[in-house]
Scaffold this active site. Structure first.
Site, mmCIF file in Angstrom:
data_model
loop_
_atom_site.group_PDB
_atom_site.id
_atom_site.type_symbol
_atom_site.label_atom_id
_atom_site.label_comp_id
_atom_site.label_asym_id
_atom_site.label_seq_id
_atom_site.Cartn_x
_atom_site.Cartn_y
_atom_site.Cartn_z
ATOM 1 N N CYS A 245 0.849 -1.187 0.000
ATOM 2 C CA CYS A 245 0.000 0.000 0.000
ATOM 3 C C CYS A 245 0.885 1.238 0.000
ATOM 4 C CB CYS A 245 -0.990 0.001 1.157
ATOM 5 S SG CYS A 245 -0.387 0.711 2.681
ATOM 6 N N GLU A 246 0.446 2.230 -0.772
ATOM 7 C CA GLU A 246 1.301 3.406 -0.934
ATOM 8 C C GLU A 246 1.299 4.311 0.293
ATOM 9 O OE1 GLU A 246 -0.224 5.290 -4.439
ATOM 10 O OE2 GLU A 246 -1.643 6.520 -3.328
ATOM 11 N N HIS A 247 0.342 4.086 1.205
ATOM 12 C CA HIS A 247 0.281 4.957 2.385
ATOM 13 C C HIS A 247 1.247 4.536 3.473
ATOM 14 C CE1 HIS A 247 -3.883 5.266 0.582
ATOM 15 N NE2 HIS A 247 -3.422 6.490 0.513
ATOM 16 N N HIS A 248 1.376 3.229 3.684
ATOM 17 C CA HIS A 248 2.209 2.745 4.790
ATOM 18 C C HIS A 248 3.353 1.856 4.313
ATOM 19 C CE1 HIS A 248 -1.889 3.479 6.434
ATOM 20 N NE2 HIS A 248 -1.210 4.045 7.421
ATOM 21 N N GLN B 216 -5.565 -0.247 -3.858
ATOM 22 C CA GLN B 216 -6.254 -1.366 -4.521
ATOM 23 C C GLN B 216 -7.095 -0.890 -5.702
ATOM 24 O OE1 GLN B 216 -8.090 -4.165 -1.794
ATOM 25 N NE2 GLN B 216 -9.521 -4.827 -3.374
ATOM 26 N N HIS C 288 -5.546 -5.931 3.888
ATOM 27 C CA HIS C 288 -4.497 -4.913 4.004
ATOM 28 C C HIS C 288 -3.824 -5.011 5.370
ATOM 29 C CE1 HIS C 288 -5.628 -2.341 0.395
ATOM 30 N NE2 HIS C 288 -6.560 -3.276 0.437
ATOM 31 N N CYS D 110 -1.956 -2.989 6.762
ATOM 32 C CA CYS D 110 -1.989 -1.724 7.511
ATOM 33 C C CYS D 110 -3.289 -1.570 8.300
ATOM 34 C CB CYS D 110 -1.762 -0.522 6.592
ATOM 35 S SG CYS D 110 -3.069 -0.244 5.398
#
Ligand SMILES: Nc1nc2c(ncn2[C@@H]2O[C@H](COP(=O)(O)OP(=O)(O)OP(=O)(O)O)[C@@H](O)[C@H]2O)c(=O)[nH]1
Ligand SMILES: [Zn+2]
Length: 199
Positions: A88-91, A129, A157, A159
């Site tokens: 995931c690009e956030h975490h 996603q 996910h 995260c």
């Protein structure tokens, strides 16, 4: 011109740079980076990170174009339960699950293995996603130019599991439909087939 003599040298240079940064992270979290078990960890982590993001160096379009065959089959082709692992690009934590992909050919079919290959190309990048779903969908739509294409992804996910909201059992489903799959009967046939054990 690239300052690197060849790809191998370039990869070593990048690995070394990421290795140094992982070494600093290990230090900053309060670990002893010189502890025996951690001595090679920055290098291993750098190699793992480059493996998990190798999709940036690959072209999904070229993969599909390399195995398109003229064929007058115009019924649905479904490749389901394609396992995927992404970040995931956030975490930058993993999300993982299954992709189900279908298309209806329009004069060309594609080598079956190429569908999971392009799922990997887009999964091995920093993703959400939703974008992963559309990347796969648009790539098949624009390259193979079928009568229709459908993509469903079901994923968990990390995260949301090992940190943050800490929900262990939630699954996120995303979908995209183009062409003939925008018709409700075709879409329903696809959804029925991916949820059955007989397809
Ligand atoms: N839409 C979408 N969101 C994602 C995906 N992967 C992770 N996220 C979400 O990205 C959001 C980032 O929100 P922020 O509030 O900036 O980050 P955060 O404080 O770490 O949020 P929490 O995870 O709720 O603790 C979170 O809600 C994640 O669940 C994805 O693939 N798609
Ligand atoms: Zn996340």
């Amino acid at each position: 011109m690239s300052p690197y003599r060849n790809l191998e040298e370039y990869n070593m240079e990048i690995t070394d740079e990421i290795k140094e940064k992982f070494s600093s992270v290990i230090d900053e979290i309060g670990e002893d980076k010189n502890r025996e078990g951690l001595l090679k960890t920055p290098e291993r982590a750098a190699k793992a990170m480059l493996f998990l993001t190798q999709g940036y160096k690959q072209s999904a379009e070229e993969i599909l174009q390399g195995a398109m065959f003229r064929e007058n089959y115009d019924d649905m082709v479904i490749i389901k339960d394609i396992e995927l692992y992404s970040l995931c690009e956030h975490h930058m934590l993993p999300f993982f699950g299954k992709a189900h992909v279908a298309y209806i050919p329009d004069g060309h079919i594609v080598g079956l293995s190429k569908i999971p290959r392009i799922v990997d190309v887009f999964a091995r990048r920093l993703q959400v996603q939703e974008r992963l779903t559309h990347d796969i969908l648009e790539c098949i739509n624009n390259t193979l130019k079928p009568k229709g294409v459908a993509v469903v992804i079901e994923a968990s996910h990390m995260c949301m599991m090992m940190r943050g909201v800490q929900k262990q059992n939630s699954v996120t489903t995303t979908s995209g439909f183009r062409g003939q799959f925008e018709k409700i009967e075709t879409r329903n046939e696809f959804l029925k087939l991916i949820s059955s054990d007989l397809s």
